[in-house]
Motif scaffolding. Structure first.
Motif, mmCIF file in Angstrom:
data_model
loop_
_atom_site.group_PDB
_atom_site.id
_atom_site.type_symbol
_atom_site.label_atom_id
_atom_site.label_comp_id
_atom_site.label_asym_id
_atom_site.label_seq_id
_atom_site.Cartn_x
_atom_site.Cartn_y
_atom_site.Cartn_z
ATOM 1 N N ASP A 35 0.847 -1.186 0.000
ATOM 2 C CA ASP A 35 0.000 0.000 0.000
ATOM 3 C C ASP A 35 0.888 1.243 0.000
ATOM 4 O O ASP A 35 1.915 1.281 0.696
ATOM 5 C CB ASP A 35 -0.901 -0.019 1.238
ATOM 6 N N GLU A 36 0.529 2.242 -0.766
ATOM 7 C CA GLU A 36 1.341 3.450 -0.868
ATOM 8 C C GLU A 36 1.522 4.115 0.499
ATOM 9 O O GLU A 36 2.588 4.634 0.818
ATOM 10 C CB GLU A 36 0.708 4.432 -1.862
ATOM 11 N N LYS A 37 0.497 4.083 1.324
ATOM 12 C CA LYS A 37 0.578 4.663 2.665
ATOM 13 C C LYS A 37 1.600 3.911 3.522
ATOM 14 O O LYS A 37 2.351 4.527 4.283
ATOM 15 C CB LYS A 37 -0.780 4.646 3.345
ATOM 16 N N ASP A 38 1.658 2.592 3.391
ATOM 17 C CA ASP A 38 2.625 1.806 4.152
ATOM 18 C C ASP A 38 4.058 2.157 3.754
ATOM 19 O O ASP A 38 4.947 2.234 4.602
ATOM 20 C CB ASP A 38 2.391 0.304 3.959
ATOM 21 N N ILE A 39 4.265 2.373 2.469
ATOM 22 C CA ILE A 39 5.593 2.762 1.995
ATOM 23 C C ILE A 39 5.957 4.133 2.549
ATOM 24 O O ILE A 39 7.040 4.331 3.093
ATOM 25 C CB ILE A 39 5.656 2.762 0.456
ATOM 26 N N LEU A 55 7.903 7.924 -6.751
ATOM 27 C CA LEU A 55 8.999 7.524 -7.638
ATOM 28 C C LEU A 55 9.309 6.035 -7.518
ATOM 29 O O LEU A 55 9.556 5.368 -8.527
ATOM 30 C CB LEU A 55 10.254 8.338 -7.337
ATOM 31 N N ALA A 56 9.295 5.514 -6.300
ATOM 32 C CA ALA A 56 9.561 4.085 -6.098
ATOM 33 C C ALA A 56 8.496 3.246 -6.778
ATOM 34 O O ALA A 56 8.799 2.235 -7.428
ATOM 35 C CB ALA A 56 9.630 3.760 -4.601
ATOM 36 N N ARG A 57 7.245 3.649 -6.652
ATOM 37 C CA ARG A 57 6.164 2.913 -7.301
ATOM 38 C C ARG A 57 6.262 3.021 -8.820
ATOM 39 O O ARG A 57 6.104 2.040 -9.541
ATOM 40 C CB ARG A 57 4.798 3.439 -6.824
ATOM 41 N N PHE A 59 8.985 3.644 -10.659
ATOM 42 C CA PHE A 59 10.131 2.866 -11.105
ATOM 43 C C PHE A 59 9.796 1.375 -11.089
ATOM 44 O O PHE A 59 10.138 0.648 -12.023
ATOM 45 C CB PHE A 59 11.343 3.133 -10.217
ATOM 46 N N SER A 60 9.122 0.927 -10.049
ATOM 47 C CA SER A 60 8.765 -0.492 -9.935
ATOM 48 C C SER A 60 7.816 -0.908 -11.054
ATOM 49 O O SER A 60 7.955 -1.988 -11.617
ATOM 50 C CB SER A 60 8.148 -0.780 -8.568
ATOM 51 N N ARG A 61 6.841 -0.058 -11.366
ATOM 52 C CA ARG A 61 5.924 -0.370 -12.481
ATOM 53 C C ARG A 61 6.701 -0.483 -13.787
ATOM 54 O O ARG A 61 6.499 -1.413 -14.565
ATOM 55 C CB ARG A 61 4.843 0.705 -12.599
ATOM 56 N N ARG A 62 7.601 0.452 -13.993
ATOM 57 C CA ARG A 62 8.385 0.439 -15.229
ATOM 58 C C ARG A 62 9.308 -0.779 -15.280
ATOM 59 O O ARG A 62 9.426 -1.440 -16.311
ATOM 60 C CB ARG A 62 9.195 1.722 -15.331
ATOM 61 N N ALA A 63 9.953 -1.073 -14.168
ATOM 62 C CA ALA A 63 10.874 -2.212 -14.119
ATOM 63 C C ALA A 63 10.135 -3.525 -14.320
ATOM 64 O O ALA A 63 10.675 -4.458 -14.901
ATOM 65 C CB ALA A 63 11.624 -2.222 -12.793
ATOM 66 N N SER A 64 8.892 -3.598 -13.867
ATOM 67 C CA SER A 64 8.126 -4.837 -14.003
ATOM 68 C C SER A 64 7.733 -5.118 -15.448
ATOM 69 O O SER A 64 7.420 -6.253 -15.799
ATOM 70 C CB SER A 64 6.878 -4.815 -13.124
ATOM 71 N N THR A 65 7.771 -4.106 -16.292
ATOM 72 C CA THR A 65 7.394 -4.287 -17.690
ATOM 73 C C THR A 65 8.578 -4.593 -18.597
ATOM 74 O O THR A 65 8.399 -4.877 -19.774
ATOM 75 C CB THR A 65 6.675 -3.037 -18.240
ATOM 76 N N ILE A 66 9.768 -4.517 -18.054
ATOM 77 C CA ILE A 66 10.966 -4.765 -18.850
ATOM 78 C C ILE A 66 11.129 -6.269 -19.021
ATOM 79 O O ILE A 66 11.335 -6.998 -18.068
ATOM 80 C CB ILE A 66 12.212 -4.166 -18.177
ATOM 81 N N SER A 67 11.027 -6.721 -20.251
ATOM 82 C CA SER A 67 11.125 -8.158 -20.496
ATOM 83 C C SER A 67 12.557 -8.598 -20.789
ATOM 84 O O SER A 67 12.939 -9.717 -20.525
ATOM 85 C CB SER A 67 10.215 -8.555 -21.648
#
Length: 92
Positions: A35-39, A55-57, A59-67
């Motif tokens: 949860d964003e609040k927990d972060i 930014l962390a979220r 970056f994580s979304r972007r990194a998760s799409t890198i195949s």
């Protein structure tokens, strides 16, 4: 990402709290599932915590799409813009 505008001791404590908040392992998946609040609460002592949470979220979304993985991205960008490898890692 967390260390910008923050003392090392504060960053270290925030990373430890963040690791606990997301279940013990700082992975892309853990950040996306948390949860964003927990972060934000975990990194509360870090300067610009709301922005750094976003930014962390992001970056994580972007990194998760890198195949093809980070090394391939570094190679392509390094060739296209002739950027120093150390700066490339920082940019990523």
């Amino acid at each position: 990402m967390l260390s910008s505008q923050t003392k090392d001791e504060v960053t270290d404590a925030a990373v430890s709290k963040l690791r606990e908040a997301v279940g013990g392992s700082l992975t892309v998946e853990a950040i996306l599932e948390a949860d964003e609040k927990d972060i934000a609460d975990a990194i509360a002592k870090v300067g610009f915590r709301r922005r750094k949470t976003q930014l962390a979220r992001s970056f994580s979304r972007r990194a998760s799409t890198i195949s093809s993985g980070i090394p391939d991205i570094l190679n392509r960008r390094h060739k296209s813009c002739r950027m120093n490898s150390a700066l490339m890692f920082l940019k990523l």
